[in-house]
Design a protein around this motif. Structure first.
Motif, PDB file in Angstrom:
ATOM      1  N   ARG A  58       0.836  -1.215   0.000  1.00  0.00           N
ATOM      2  CA  ARG A  58       0.000   0.000   0.000  1.00  0.00           C
ATOM      3  C   ARG A  58       0.864   1.256   0.000  1.00  0.00           C
ATOM      4  NH1 ARG A  58      -2.761  -3.298   3.757  1.00  0.00           N
ATOM      5  NH2 ARG A  58      -4.645  -4.144   2.807  1.00  0.00           N
ATOM      6  N   ARG A  59       1.920   1.275   0.812  1.00  0.00           N
ATOM      7  CA  ARG A  59       2.814   2.432   0.881  1.00  0.00           C
ATOM      8  C   ARG A  59       3.502   2.651  -0.460  1.00  0.00           C
ATOM      9  NH1 ARG A  59       7.891   2.186   1.154  1.00  0.00           N
ATOM     10  NH2 ARG A  59       7.989   0.131   2.147  1.00  0.00           N
ATOM     11  N   ARG A  62       1.121   3.959  -3.176  1.00  0.00           N
ATOM     12  CA  ARG A  62       0.776   5.364  -2.937  1.00  0.00           C
ATOM     13  C   ARG A  62       1.938   6.267  -3.335  1.00  0.00           C
ATOM     14  NH1 ARG A  62       0.067   4.683   1.992  1.00  0.00           N
ATOM     15  NH2 ARG A  62       1.969   5.670   2.714  1.00  0.00           N
ATOM     16  N   GLU A  63       3.165   5.886  -2.936  1.00  0.00           N
ATOM     17  CA  GLU A  63       4.346   6.691  -3.242  1.00  0.00           C
ATOM     18  C   GLU A  63       4.637   6.749  -4.737  1.00  0.00           C
ATOM     19  OE1 GLU A  63       6.877   5.754   0.869  1.00  0.00           O
ATOM     20  OE2 GLU A  63       7.380   4.696  -0.985  1.00  0.00           O
ATOM     21  N   VAL A  68      -4.430   4.268  -4.129  1.00  0.00           N
ATOM     22  CA  VAL A  68      -4.724   3.982  -2.727  1.00  0.00           C
ATOM     23  C   VAL A  68      -5.681   2.801  -2.703  1.00  0.00           C
ATOM     24  CG1 VAL A  68      -5.767   4.864  -0.598  1.00  0.00           C
ATOM     25  CG2 VAL A  68      -4.392   6.390  -2.050  1.00  0.00           C
ATOM     26  N   THR A  69      -5.284   1.760  -2.000  1.00  0.00           N
ATOM     27  CA  THR A  69      -6.096   0.556  -1.904  1.00  0.00           C
ATOM     28  C   THR A  69      -6.202   0.130  -0.451  1.00  0.00           C
ATOM     29  OG1 THR A  69      -6.315  -1.735  -2.627  1.00  0.00           O
ATOM     30  CG2 THR A  69      -4.089  -0.903  -2.431  1.00  0.00           C
ATOM     31  N   ALA A  70      -7.403  -0.255  -0.043  1.00  0.00           N
ATOM     32  CA  ALA A  70      -7.621  -0.605   1.354  1.00  0.00           C
ATOM     33  C   ALA A  70      -7.837  -2.100   1.557  1.00  0.00           C
ATOM     34  CB  ALA A  70      -8.826   0.161   1.900  1.00  0.00           C
ATOM     35  N   GLY A 109       2.157   9.527  -8.205  1.00  0.00           N
ATOM     36  CA  GLY A 109       2.300   9.230  -6.792  1.00  0.00           C
ATOM     37  C   GLY A 109       2.778  10.402  -5.973  1.00  0.00           C
ATOM     38  N   GLU A 110       3.076  10.110  -4.716  1.00  0.00           N
ATOM     39  CA  GLU A 110       3.572  11.120  -3.788  1.00  0.00           C
ATOM     40  C   GLU A 110       5.013  11.509  -4.080  1.00  0.00           C
ATOM     41  OE1 GLU A 110       3.068   9.269   0.014  1.00  0.00           O
ATOM     42  OE2 GLU A 110       0.902   9.631   0.047  1.00  0.00           O
TER      43      GLU A 110
END
Length: 167
Positions: A58-59, A62-63, A68-70, A109-110
């Motif tokens: 997940r990190r 996102r980066e 974003v996945t839950a 991403g971030e």
């Protein structure tokens, strides 16, 4: 003597048209063997101390991609590569691949462009299976038999147990 293996979590991200999102690693990344210009691989990366595989996935997503996945995606492939030159400071690596279905998106991403470059990530691209199977270019895919593995995944569905991969 026990081997020191770098563990990582990677995502096979498929959109609604079964295109797969891959990232291109460019020299001098250890995944890029001599003679190749780059390697197209699934997004994801190393599991940090104190982090479990899905949290790391997940990190990393996102980066790198902004996805974003839950949920807990299915674990579809498991790969162990024992080769001292494959992961600096390690005797090899373990890649666990998870399947994520999503709608098509543009990866953003971030990470800044400089941070992506520091990770040797040069590009992102959505690929059709036929494009991978017929690719004539100078780059490689990781795993090397990605077209066959994706074909099996798309035709047979999620395996009961993760498929063990070669290089």
């Amino acid at each position: 003597m026990s081997l020191r293996l770098r563990t990582s979590a990677r995502a096979i991200i498929l959109d609604e048209d079964d295109r797969v999102l891959l990232c291109r690693f460019a020299f001098p990344h250890p995944a890029v063997p001599d003679g190749a210009q780059g390697v197209w691989a699934a997004p994801g990366g190393g599991i940090e101390p104190g982090e479990d595989g899905l949290s790391a996935l997940r990190r990393e997503l996102r980066e790198e991609t902004g996805l974003v996945t839950a949920g807990d995606p299915p674990h579809v492939w498991h790969q162990v590569v024992v080769a001292a030159d494959h992961a600096p400071g390690f005797d090899g690596m373990v890649n666990d691949y998870f399947l994520i279905r999503t709608t098509h998106f543009e990866p953003q991403g971030e990470f800044t462009d400089d941070q992506l470059a520091a990770e040797h990530l040069a590009a992102f691209r959505w690929w059709r299976l036929a494009e991978i199977a017929r690719y004539p270019g100078p780059d490689l895919f990781s795993p090397r038999d990605l077209a066959t593995l994706l074909t099996d995944l798309l035709t047979s569905g999620i395996p009961a147990d993760p498929v063990t991969l070669g290089m």
